[in-house]
Write an enzyme that holds these catalytic residues in place. Structure first.
Site, PDB file in Angstrom:
ATOM      1  N   GLY A  57       0.835  -1.202   0.000  1.00 22.89           N
ATOM      2  CA  GLY A  57       0.000   0.000   0.000  1.00 22.89           C
ATOM      3  C   GLY A  57       0.861   1.240   0.000  1.00 22.89           C
ATOM      4  O   GLY A  57       2.047   1.187   0.341  1.00 22.89           O
ATOM      5  N   CYS A  84       5.248  -6.166   1.837  1.00 21.85           N
ATOM      6  CA  CYS A  84       5.621  -4.748   1.798  1.00 21.85           C
ATOM      7  C   CYS A  84       4.900  -3.954   2.898  1.00 21.85           C
ATOM      8  O   CYS A  84       5.192  -4.154   4.071  1.00 21.85           O
ATOM      9  CB  CYS A  84       5.354  -4.206   0.389  1.00 21.85           C
ATOM     10  N   TYR A  85       3.952  -3.099   2.555  1.00 20.45           N
ATOM     11  CA  TYR A  85       3.220  -2.378   3.598  1.00 20.45           C
ATOM     12  C   TYR A  85       2.611  -3.371   4.601  1.00 20.45           C
ATOM     13  O   TYR A  85       2.572  -3.108   5.803  1.00 20.45           O
ATOM     14  CB  TYR A  85       2.116  -1.508   2.985  1.00 20.45           C
ATOM     15  N   HIS A 176       7.672  -7.739  -3.463  1.00 17.17           N
ATOM     16  CA  HIS A 176       6.349  -8.125  -3.976  1.00 17.17           C
ATOM     17  C   HIS A 176       6.406  -9.473  -4.707  1.00 17.17           C
ATOM     18  O   HIS A 176       6.792  -9.518  -5.877  1.00 17.17           O
ATOM     19  CB  HIS A 176       5.829  -7.049  -4.937  1.00 17.17           C
ATOM     20  N   GLU A 178       4.009 -11.134  -5.831  1.00 19.35           N
ATOM     21  CA  GLU A 178       2.901 -11.290  -6.784  1.00 19.35           C
ATOM     22  C   GLU A 178       3.211 -10.772  -8.182  1.00 19.35           C
ATOM     23  O   GLU A 178       2.501 -11.072  -9.131  1.00 19.35           O
ATOM     24  CB  GLU A 178       1.641 -10.603  -6.242  1.00 19.35           C
ATOM     25  N   ASP A 233     -18.660 -12.551 -22.100  1.00 18.23           N
ATOM     26  CA  ASP A 233     -19.187 -12.541 -20.731  1.00 18.23           C
ATOM     27  C   ASP A 233     -20.694 -12.810 -20.684  1.00 18.23           C
ATOM     28  O   ASP A 233     -21.153 -13.689 -19.954  1.00 18.23           O
ATOM     29  CB  ASP A 233     -18.886 -11.207 -20.038  1.00 18.23           C
ATOM     30  N   LYS A 375     -11.432 -12.528 -16.146  1.00 17.47           N
ATOM     31  CA  LYS A 375     -11.743 -12.770 -17.564  1.00 17.47           C
ATOM     32  C   LYS A 375     -11.292 -14.152 -18.053  1.00 17.47           C
ATOM     33  O   LYS A 375     -12.052 -14.861 -18.708  1.00 17.47           O
ATOM     34  CB  LYS A 375     -11.059 -11.681 -18.402  1.00 17.47           C
TER      35      LYS A 375
END
Ligand code: XMP
Length: 519
Positions: A57, A84-85, A176, A178, A233, A375
């Protein structure tokens, strides 16, 4: 109904929080992102997570009133990973220390395991080469560990790069895991979830069964209407709902006459004949194209199309007796609440659906069976439901259709030329095996006529522009680097096969500064 193992991601507003969810979903783990402000102790317990990840963040934990995790988190007895944060929150709340500002670190770094920790289960499959490449992005840093924690990995600039209290299964990293730049971040996330007991029980087959049961429970014996756009969709949503409730579903396909070559027929045939889904085909090209006569401003085009779409949809839906529900193909990224640090909690709901606002107007309740999916998961579900591959993998197509690929005034003649040129272009792309590498490709017909020579004669026809971009989410994009051979061959084919075009150009603008569509 079976409950999936659930992981909670507490969002502190990082730009990349969604990527944590993406990586976990790839591991077949069900997770949800919740903004920290919406989570108090009760909401946390109610979610019943098997593990919790605290996101990064932009704030500083040293700032008075900065975001924290709910206090109950630390007593839940479940594994927690702070990123991190999230690491700094963990240290602050558990009795460590964080300092601000003296050492910002951005970009690539290398971590190595601390002495005696290489064999830790959180490191399974890591450090094969002795170190791991990671991506750092932080201003503050931990300066003292909370009781119970030890350093398990370091980098030259970050003595607390990876820390853990293994007794409580609390882990925290300064980088990070991710993001793609952290080469083996996915392995780290996988190790964390495995030690939390996740078995990867989130699959499309089980999702399909659960979604069907949920739809049946919500709808009972009542009627549902679904606005079909021809896109992936709404189509997947319709087929799924039809599996659940059969003929209680009626689809309304508003055909505005701005679709691609043969597209309307394909949609109608697939739904009516292949899936046997009751379908109202409202062929209203005269209405839409008539209303667009003389309109060249793109925003007026969009508004005109949107307004007429709602009118037609409402009229057709009104003919279905006793409809109480409206089905929509809303996706997870559309409903994730994102944290706004300027004005408190904010909800970002991006609605690409032309029927936005209709449910309230018509007194309809919503059925949104794709709300939990990204998606590519919708595509996987579509495959699970037997939708044809060429349909599922189609490039995105905007709601206003060809109207925004025909800069300036729209005429039937121009639309027809555009349709044919677009079909040749897409055929070329498919033939060369490039379709899946490209995020979106189309032709725009330009509001300009140019002189050419064909055979012995002079021509005076339209020029067109080919567009093809690579992108991840449509927010930024780059032009696709076709070979000169491909471009030459495609231009020749379009000019030879499409009467009305005598000049072909290739658009090499990226986004920004351009947009993907021409209008
Ligand atoms: P732009 O042109 O803004 O497009 O770079 C980004 C993505 O959004 C699509 N797009 C639209 N989709 N209604 C839609 O449903 C619209 O008015 C609209 N305008 C652009 C575009 O095709 C691309 O995928």
């Amino acid at each position: 109904m079976r409950q999936h193992q659930r992981l909670l991601i507490v969002d502190f507003g990082s730009q990349v929080t969604q990527l944590i969810a993406r990586r976990l979903r790839e591991l077949n783990i069900y997770c949800e992102i919740r903004p920290y402000q919406t989570l108090d102790d009760a909401a946390l317990r109610d979610f019943a997570p098997r593990a919790v990840i605290l996101s990064g963040g932009p704030d500083s934990v040293t700032r008075e009133g900065s975001p924290r995790a709910p206090d109950a988190l630390w007593q839940l007895g479940v594994p927690v990973l702070g990123i991190c944060y999230g690491q700094q929150v963990m240290m602050t709340q558990l009795g460590g220390a964080v300092e601000s500002g003296h050492h910002a670190e951005f970009g690539r770094a290398f971590v190595t395991p601390a002495e005696g920790h290489k064999g830790d289960s959180i490191f399974t499959g890591l450090f094969a080469t002795g170190r791991e490449e990671v991506w750092m992005s932080h201003g503050d840093r931990v300066t003292a560990l909370a009781p119970g924690f030890t350093v398990i990995g370091t980098s030259p600039g970050a003595p607390f790069a990876m820390i853990a209290d293994e007794a409580r299964r609390f882990y925290a990293v300064q980088f990070h895991p991710e993001v793609h730049h952290t080469t083996n971040g996915r392995i780290l996330l996988e190790n964390f979830t495995r030690l939390a007991g996740f078995t990867g029980d989130w699959t499309m087959a089980s999702y399909r069964d659960e979604a069907i049961a949920k739809i049946r429970e919500q709808v009972g014996d009542r009627q549902v209407i679904c606005g079909l756009s021809g896109g992936v969709d709404s189509s997947v949503a319709a087929v799924l709902i039809h599996e659940a409730i059969g003929d209680q579903l009626t689809c309304v396909f508003v055909d505005h006459g701005l679709l691609r070559l043969n597209e309307a027929e394909e949609v109608v045939t697939m739904f009516r004949d292949h899936y046997n889904i009751p379908l109202i085909h409202a062929e209203e090209s005269d209405l839409f194209i008539g209303a667009l006569e003389g309109v060249s401003d793109p925003e007026i085009k969009r508004k005109t199309i949107g307004r007429l779409f709602i009118d037609v949809f409402q009229r057709e839906a009104g003919k279905i007796d006793g409809a109480e529900f409206l089905a929509q193909g809303t996706l997870y990224p559309d409903v994730i609440e994102s944290v706004s640090f300027s004005g408190g909690p904010s909800v970002t709901i991006k609605s690409h659906h032309n029927v936005g606002g209709l449910p309230e107007k018509m007194g309809l309740k919503l059925v949104e069976p794709l709300r939990e999916l990204f998606k590519d998961e919708v595509r996987a579900l579509g495959r699970e439901l037997g939708l044809p591959e060429h349909f599922i993998a189609r490039h995105p197509f905007p709601g206003p259709g060809l109207a925004i690929r025909c800069p300036g005034e729209i005429t039937r003649e121009k639309l027809e030329i555009l349709r044919r040129a677009d079909a040749v272009y897409i055929d070329q792309i498919r033939k060369h095996g490039l379709y899946d590498e490209i995020w979106q490709a189309f032709v725009a017909i330009l509001p300009v006529k140019t002189v050419g020579v064909m055979g012995d004669g002079r021509t005076y026809d339209f020029a067109c522009a080919l567009r093809a971009v690579t992108s991840v989410d449509g927010m930024t994009a780059d032009y696709y680097p076709f070979s000169h051979e491909f471009l030459g061959e495609t231009a020749t084919r379009i000019i030879n096969e499409v009467k009305g075009i005598n000049r072909v150009t290739y658009d090499i603008t990226s986004k920004p500064p351009g947009t993907i569509e021409w209008e």
